[in-house]
Enzyme design. Structure first.
Site, short mmCIF file in Angstrom:
data_model
loop_
_atom_site.label_atom_id
_atom_site.label_comp_id
_atom_site.label_asym_id
_atom_site.label_seq_id
_atom_site.Cartn_x
_atom_site.Cartn_y
_atom_site.Cartn_z
N PRO A 1 15.08 -30.86 97.20
CA PRO A 1 16.49 -31.04 97.55
C PRO A 1 17.37 -31.26 96.32
O PRO A 1 17.12 -32.13 95.50
CB PRO A 1 16.47 -32.30 98.43
N GLU A 2 18.37 -30.42 96.18
CA GLU A 2 19.37 -30.58 95.14
C GLU A 2 20.73 -30.42 95.80
O GLU A 2 20.83 -30.39 97.03
CB GLU A 2 19.13 -29.58 94.01
N LYS B 1 24.03 -35.26 95.83
CA LYS B 1 22.78 -35.17 96.58
C LYS B 1 22.70 -36.22 97.69
O LYS B 1 21.64 -36.45 98.26
CB LYS B 1 21.60 -35.31 95.61
N ARG C 1 11.13 -36.33 85.01
CA ARG C 1 10.69 -35.14 85.70
C ARG C 1 9.94 -34.26 84.72
O ARG C 1 10.11 -34.35 83.50
CB ARG C 1 11.88 -34.34 86.24
#
Length: 261
Positions: A2-3, A51, A249
């Protein structure tokens, strides 16, 4: 993953399904808000903020963040869910329409007047009405020594970029994610590229950042060990931490197209 584009699409689907309708059932499966009941109230609108997703119901707001695994599904009441019931965090019904939030990383019920407590820290929303490229540039330039790859993920700078877009933008700009902001080139060009890639994907069911090679969706993201589509060099990956789990990340990059600092 999800972005900003994913959340924009989810908000649009929920808005079409719920806006203007009165909730007939509300089941919140998060202990802190388990006694909250929005039944009898009308859904005014559903919108994305970076987001984050906001469902405005009367004087209240259902605030959620998908994190890595979350999603909102819409069903006709009585239809079989696509995910196990134990993963549901909230169920909102309006007559025959049922909206279910699964594995939401964040879920809370706020007074609408208190929304700033949840999303007021965010920078300009790349897909929102508040988008301001000049503010985004100023935010990014506030810490010139910070790696550009970390700055792009920081939602306080500009809201909506996740790891896929971060890695792909760095490749498109021929810049290693660890390069300091001060050495990353024209920040307005970075901001304009961010706007371009998110707008291109905001209504697409399959996210695409590589439009030059048929059959490929990305240039480097998720392609570690495979040849770069531009030069053939093997794509690499490594963790790029920022002292915050929200920013840590795996980055993907081409050593030839994006030489490390």
């Amino acid at each position: 993953m999800p972005e900003g584009d994913t959340v924009f699409q989810a908000a649009a689907r929920l808005h079409r399904a719920l806006a203007g309708k009165t909730l007939t059932h509300c089941d919140v499966r998060v202990p802190r808000f388990a006694t909250s009941d929005l039944s009898g109230r009308t859904v005014d609108e559903v919108l994305a903020r970076g987001k984050h997703l906001l469902i405005r119901v009367g004087e209240y707001t259902v605030h959620s963040h998908l994190k890595m695994e979350g999603r909102w599904d819409i069903y006709t009441k009585g239809a079989k869910w696509r995910r196990p019931a134990f993963k549901a965090r909230i169920i909102l019904e309006a007559g025959s329409v049922q909206a279910v939030g699964f594995e939401l990383g964040t879920l809370e019920i706020l007074r609408r007047a208190d929304e700033d407590a949840a999303v007021g820290h965010l920078g300009p929303d790349l897909l929102g009405a508040d988008w301001d490229a000049d503010v985004a540039v100023a935010n990014l330039s506030s810490n010139p020594a910070r790696p550009i790859g970390l700055a792009l993920l920081d939602q306080r700078m500009l809201a909506g970029i996740g790891n896929v877009f971060r890695c792909e933008m760095c490749f498109l700009r021929r810049t290693h994610p660890a390069v300091p902001v001060a050495d990353a080139g024209d920040l307005r060009e970075w901001v304009d590229l961010a706007k371009k890639v998110l707008e291109f994907n905001r209504n697409r069911t399959i996210r695409v950042t590589n439009v030059d090679r048929a059959g490929e969706r990305t240039w480097v993201y998720g392609r570690a060990g495979r040849p770069c589509g531009r030069c053939g060099t093997t794509v690499r990956s490594v963790d790029l931490g920022g002292g915050s789990t929200d920013l840590e990340r795996v980055i993907y990059w081409c050593p030839s197209c994006q030489p490390p600092p």
